[in-house]
Design an enzyme around this catalytic site. Structure first.
Site, PDB file in Angstrom:
ATOM      1  N   THR A 166       0.972  -0.935   0.050  1.00 20.66           N
ATOM      2  CA  THR A 166       0.435   0.057   0.587  1.00 20.66           C
ATOM      3  C   THR A 166       0.874   1.131   0.087  1.00 20.66           C
ATOM      4  OG1 THR A 166      -1.786   1.021   1.414  1.00 20.66           O
ATOM      5  CG2 THR A 166      -0.448  -0.164   2.352  1.00 20.66           C
ATOM      6  N   ARG A 194     -14.443  -6.966   1.716  1.00 15.01           N
ATOM      7  CA  ARG A 194     -13.430  -7.288   3.016  1.00 15.01           C
ATOM      8  C   ARG A 194     -13.295  -5.502   3.266  1.00 15.01           C
ATOM      9  NH1 ARG A 194      -7.296  -5.817   2.675  1.00 15.01           N
ATOM     10  NH2 ARG A 194      -6.555  -6.826   3.961  1.00 15.01           N
ATOM     11  N   VAL A 195     -12.635  -5.118   4.898  1.00 15.16           N
ATOM     12  CA  VAL A 195     -12.166  -3.887   4.947  1.00 15.16           C
ATOM     13  C   VAL A 195     -10.475  -4.323   4.980  1.00 15.16           C
ATOM     14  CG1 VAL A 195     -12.238  -2.109   6.919  1.00 15.16           C
ATOM     15  CG2 VAL A 195     -14.115  -3.449   5.582  1.00 15.16           C
ATOM     16  N   SER A 196     -10.177  -2.936   4.563  1.00 17.55           N
ATOM     17  CA  SER A 196      -9.081  -2.697   4.815  1.00 17.55           C
ATOM     18  C   SER A 196      -8.466  -2.762   6.103  1.00 17.55           C
ATOM     19  CB  SER A 196      -7.957  -1.639   3.176  1.00 17.55           C
ATOM     20  OG  SER A 196      -6.913  -1.858   3.728  1.00 17.55           O
ATOM     21  N   ASP A 197      -6.956  -2.933   6.340  1.00 16.79           N
ATOM     22  CA  ASP A 197      -5.978  -2.027   8.155  1.00 16.79           C
ATOM     23  C   ASP A 197      -6.443   0.074   7.459  1.00 16.79           C
ATOM     24  OD1 ASP A 197      -3.555  -3.552   6.847  1.00 16.79           O
ATOM     25  OD2 ASP A 197      -3.122  -1.476   7.289  1.00 16.79           O
ATOM     26  N   THR A 215       2.147  -1.140   6.467  1.00 16.03           N
ATOM     27  CA  THR A 215       1.615  -1.393   5.063  1.00 16.03           C
ATOM     28  C   THR A 215       2.535  -3.211   5.300  1.00 16.03           C
ATOM     29  OG1 THR A 215       2.465  -2.258   2.786  1.00 16.03           O
ATOM     30  CG2 THR A 215       4.056  -1.209   4.581  1.00 16.03           C
ATOM     31  N   GLY A 216       1.016  -3.933   4.626  1.00 13.42           N
ATOM     32  CA  GLY A 216       1.478  -5.637   4.701  1.00 13.42           C
ATOM     33  C   GLY A 216       0.269  -5.999   4.606  1.00 13.42           C
ATOM     34  N   ILE A 217       0.143  -7.189   4.919  1.00 19.25           N
ATOM     35  CA  ILE A 217      -1.512  -8.192   4.663  1.00 19.25           C
ATOM     36  C   ILE A 217      -2.264  -7.012   6.514  1.00 19.25           C
ATOM     37  CG2 ILE A 217      -2.194 -10.461   5.935  1.00 19.25           C
ATOM     38  CD1 ILE A 217      -0.590 -11.446   4.769  1.00 19.25           C
ATOM     39  N   GLY A 218      -3.560  -6.833   5.951  1.00 20.26           N
ATOM     40  CA  GLY A 218      -4.092  -6.036   6.757  1.00 20.26           C
ATOM     41  C   GLY A 218      -4.561  -6.397   7.948  1.00 20.26           C
TER      42      GLY A 218
HETATM   43  N1  GLY Z   1      -2.234  -3.202   4.563  1.00 19.38           N
HETATM   44  C1  GLY Z   1      -3.532  -3.126   3.150  1.00 19.38           C
HETATM   45  C2  GLY Z   1      -4.324  -4.297   3.121  1.00 19.38           C
HETATM   46  O1  GLY Z   1      -3.921  -5.155   3.422  1.00 19.38           O
HETATM   47  O2  GLY Z   1      -5.788  -4.006   3.241  1.00 19.38           O
END
Ligand code: GLY
Length: 294
Positions: A166, A194-197, A215-218
């Protein structure tokens, strides 16, 4: 106060598909070269991170705005948030479509009673503000989606998830005010809804003491409440570097996969990652540096 600025274009396993270190560095440095002088001219940190985020959203190299990844149904839905640290005020949009700069909507919402809007409401706001409709799709993202769709979105999902991240920016202005902005096209190939962090305080947070963009896996960022966790630690007396170190050490123990950038009110810059690479660059008041390796 000498301003500071740190920005990121994601975290992941490699720079595949991004044209290598040279291309990423050129893109990130161009943003610093544009925005840092504005901070020296007195621009507020909130305005500066919005400006930086817009430029990063316009760069098709990164997964935000133009160049956003597609979701499982082949649509682009973007999320962005702005945290004004001095006012300790969060605003954001979740899963908005057909706008060029999701961060602009988040910025507008700072002055609103309703500060986080999701898909339909965010689209309504864009229409109210006469934001022109915009298609952020690029040929490359469409091709990635086509390839994935032939493999039922399973073949490269892991690497794509880990590779595109991101964008984000954190600034400290001349008045000592902190702000953070984060914007994303999401994880890629995700379920509708799905809702992002990136539009949560888990992924983007700040106050008078520190500000952080993730950034990375939300889902991992949300599980750790990463940005707010680091900021609260600094607020409670830990140094920024110690707060990053502690939070990333805990994250490693739990096999999380992400990166973050941050600043504190004294101008200390910090970043951390559990991923292989973090695409970040900064201006520390004297020089430009980055987290990339040649
Ligand atoms: N960090 C971005 C997402 O996982 O949506």
């Amino acid at each position: 106060m000498q301003p500071r600025l740190i920005i990121h274009g994601g975290a992941g396993s490699a720079l595949d598909g991004k044209g290598g270190v040279g291309a990423v560095r050129k893109s990130l440095y161009a943003v610093l070269d544009t925005v840092y002088p504005l901070l020296l001219q007195g621009l507020s940190s909130a305005e500066a991170v919005v400006r930086a985020a817009q430029l990063l959203e316009d760069d098709p190299l990164f997964n935000a705005g133009t160049g956003s990844v597609l979701q499982s149904d082949g649509q682009i839905r973007m999320s962005a948030s702005l945290m004004d640290g001095a006012r300790q005020s969060f605003s954001g949009v979740i899963n908005v479509s057909r706008v060029q700069h999701p961060i602009e909507l988040a910025h507008h919402l700072q002055q609103s009673d309703d500060r986080v809007l999701s898909d339909y409401g965010a689209g309504e706001l864009a229409r109210e503000l006469h934001v022109p409709p915009y298609n952020p799709l690029t040929e490359q993202r469409l091709e990635e989606w086509r390839v994935e769709s032939h493999h039922d979105f399973k073949k490269r999902m892991g690497s794509v998830t880990a590779g595109v991240g991101t964008i984000g920016a954190v600034a400290l202005d001349q008045a000592g005010r902190l702000a953070a902005a984060t914007s994303t096209g999401g994880r890629g190939f995700e379920r509708i809804g799905r809702v992002s962090d990136s539009a949560m305080p888990a992924g983007n947070y700040g106050n008078a003491h520190a500000a952080v963009s993730c950034t990375g896996i939300g889902e991992h960022i949300i599980d750790e409440a990463l940005a707010s966790r680091i900021v609260v630690r600094v607020t409670d007396g830990l140094s920024l570097s110690a707060a990053f170190e502690k939070s990333f050490s805990e994250a490693r123990d739990r096999n999380r996969y992400f990166g973050a950038i941050g600043l504190d009110a004294a101008g200390e810059i910090a970043w951390g990652k559990t991923s292989e690479v973090l695409l970040a660059a900064y201006h520390n008041g004297e020089t430009i540096g980055d987290t990339l390796q040649d």
